[in-house]
Enzyme design. Structure first.
Site, mmCIF file in Angstrom:
data_model
loop_
_atom_site.group_PDB
_atom_site.id
_atom_site.type_symbol
_atom_site.label_atom_id
_atom_site.label_comp_id
_atom_site.label_asym_id
_atom_site.label_seq_id
_atom_site.Cartn_x
_atom_site.Cartn_y
_atom_site.Cartn_z
ATOM 1 N N CYS A 168 0.473 -1.010 -0.457
ATOM 2 C CA CYS A 168 0.268 0.151 -0.092
ATOM 3 C C CYS A 168 0.414 1.598 0.354
ATOM 4 O O CYS A 168 0.686 1.931 -0.779
ATOM 5 C CB CYS A 168 -1.283 0.016 1.442
ATOM 6 S SG CYS A 168 -1.828 -1.207 1.318
ATOM 7 N N HIS A 173 -1.597 6.059 2.795
ATOM 8 C CA HIS A 173 -1.089 4.677 3.883
ATOM 9 C C HIS A 173 -1.950 4.887 4.981
ATOM 10 O O HIS A 173 -2.657 3.865 5.635
ATOM 11 C CB HIS A 173 -0.044 4.254 3.324
ATOM 12 C CG HIS A 173 0.028 2.246 4.482
ATOM 13 N ND1 HIS A 173 -0.901 1.408 4.100
ATOM 14 C CD2 HIS A 173 0.586 1.791 5.266
ATOM 15 C CE1 HIS A 173 -0.885 0.740 4.717
ATOM 16 N NE2 HIS A 173 0.046 0.967 5.804
HETATM 17 CA CA LIG Z 1 -3.374 -2.400 -0.722
#
Ligand SMILES: [Ca+2]
Length: 504
Positions: A75, A130
């Site tokens: 991510c 994130h």
């Molecule tokens: Ca992800």
């Protein structure tokens, strides 16, 4: 005057009536980010089992990219990359533990900043970076933040919709394999990554459904606004699924019979001497963390994953319906991606964090109203680092001068085959770097490959012949020339792989 009208008419004909940056009203942008999405999990990508009618409808009315690749392997790295149009070597965000505010070079302006500067209303619903804490300055640029924690001092409006707290029904059991849990483990395991099955929530209690409802409310609000200085919108909508835990409401968790799910492709033995072997034998970082899945558990987890995907599809159906009902579909660019791919048991690997196809290959569907290629699919290689340059191109954003991708607008509007990128460039913090061409994948395992030991330092797959990556050709002398060419390509870097006329 007549000449001007004629020129305008000619321009419109030759441009296909598609949005032009300077001369037309700026298009809205709906940017949909799904989590950890296997590249072929949608029906439109060829999955014969998982049902995704709404995403497939988007694909049928837009352009489906068969070979889209993210640059980072999780991510934080992939999002920092595509949000800013930069590669991980430049963002310096390689893994999930790094705070963007500590490492991203000063002066970088990404999607929120550039859309806002260009006069857009910027809306974030759900995860974008994130975490908000990792990128408070960048997140604070959004005019609206919903279903995501707000940065300290942010002065935006209150939520458009409010929802009652949702308490899961603990009698509905998600499966958990976590060992050594405390006595209340049955309840807690619903929220552990290492579980799958029923979430114990009704669809309307789920965060992803609620995020979709909020997006619908914003679209409907926008559609009725009549102010003369009305701004276009950039709306980023995230869904937390199908990230682990693979849990969803009963209707979806029970939709797929594990007995009908084929075993994952690519046997473990094909990983001999690879740096991934430790992970594949002792357990993954997200699910099956203690030991590898049994064949039955693999089928159950994939069925549960498909349930999550179909749940997301139903949520997105609400948003797509709202776009159509309001007529906004005619003036809104829709982009749908998985933030990166995921391994669903191939090579005994679950999760991401590899230099194999499962990690970086992810879905990308783009619908630009009026684009000539709508309804088609393309095999040309695109990288997620190309997303921001494409938005710059279509939306009249100011080029910040630091972009490390190119606009793929020509692929959406081309009349004839045009030369395109030779390769996509992929990284993983732990394992090194790889290059993916239309035919091959070549990877070099770097110094951070903590588990290399005396194993392989590189890998080569003929992905055209061997899409599951089960035959590593790195020591096959017949491929010595190919190996050298791909190593050169990897070392020279992305600029050398651009189409003719780019980057010169
Ligand atoms: Ca992800």
């Amino acid at each position: 005057m007549r000449k001007t009208i004629l020129l305008l008419a000619l321009w419109f004909v030759f441009s296909g009536g598609v949005f032009a940056a300077e001369t037309e009203k700026k298009p809205n942008v709906l940017f949909i980010i799904l989590e950890d999405t296997h590249w072929n999990v949608f029906g439109s990508y060829g999955n014969p089992i998982c049902q995704t009618p709404n995403i497939d409808k988007l694909a049928q009315s837009g352009v489906l990219f068969e070979r889209a690749y993210c640059q980072g392997s999780a991510c934080n790295a992939t999002r920092a990359s595509f949000i800013n149009g930069l590669r991980p070597a430049t963002t310096r965000v390689w893994h999930n533990g790094q705070r963007i505010r500590d490492v991203l070079p000063e002066g970088i302006r990404g999607m929120p900043e550039l859309f806002k500067e260009a006069g857009y209303t910027t809306i974030d619903i759900g995860k974008f970076y994130h975490t908000t804490d990792f990128a408070p300055k960048q997140t604070a640029v959004f005019d609206v933040i919903e279903h995501q924690s707000r940065p300290e001092g942010w002065q935006g409006p209150p939520p458009l919709l409010t929802f009652p707290p949702a308490q899961p029904d603990w009698n509905k059991k998600a499966k958990s394999r976590k060992k050594g849990e405390p006595q209340n483990a049955q309840a807690r395991s619903h929220w552990y990554s290492d579980s799958y099955g029923d979430s114990g929530l009704e669809p309307e209690q789920e965060g992803d459904r609620r995020a979709a409802r909020v997006a619908v409310a914003h679209l409907e609000k926008f559609a009725v606004e009549k102010t003369p200085d009305k701004k276009p919108f950039f709306l980023a909508l995230s869904q937390g699924k199908p990230h682990t835990p693979y849990i969803s409401p009963t209707k979806f968790a029970t939709l797929y019979d594990p007995e009908t799910i084929p075993a994952p492709p690519a046997p473990f033995e094909t990983l001999k001497d690879f740096p991934y072997v430790v992970r594949a034998t002792v357990g993954g970082p997200d699910i099956f963390t203690q030991s590898p899945s049994t064949p039955q558990e693999a089928r159950e987890a994939i069925a549960a994953y498909y349930g999550c995907v179909t749940f997301v599809d139903e949520n997105l159906g609400l948003v797509f319906d709202a776009l159509e009902k309001t007529g906004l579909d005619k003036e809104t660019i829709v982009v749908l991606i998985g933030d990166h791919g995921v391994h669903l048991g191939d090579h005994n690997i679950w999760s991401k964090y590899t230099l194999l196809e499962g990690t970086h290959h992810a879905p990308l569907i783009v619908r630009v109203p009026g684009a000539k290629e709508n309804g088609k699919r393309t095999k040309e290689l695109v990288e997620f680092v190309d997303l921001l340059p494409t938005f710059v191109d279509y939306c009249g954003l100011k080029d910040p001068g630091h972009l490390e991708g190119i606009s793929f607008r020509p692929l959406l509007e081309k009349d004839v085959a045009i030369p395109w990128k030779k390769a996509a460039f992929l990284t993983d913090h732990d394992f090194g770097h790889a290059v993916r061409t239309p035919k091959y994948r070549y990877a070099e395992f770097g110094e951070n490959a903590r588990w290399v030991a005396d194993g392989l330092k590189a890998a080569l797959y003929d992905v055209e012949k061997d899409p599951e990556e089960v035959v590593n050709l790195i020591n096959d002398p017949a491929y010595d020339t190919v190996k050298k060419e791909l190593a050169d390509l990897l070392h020279k870097g992305w600029k050398d792989a651009l189409p003719p006329g780019y980057g010169e």
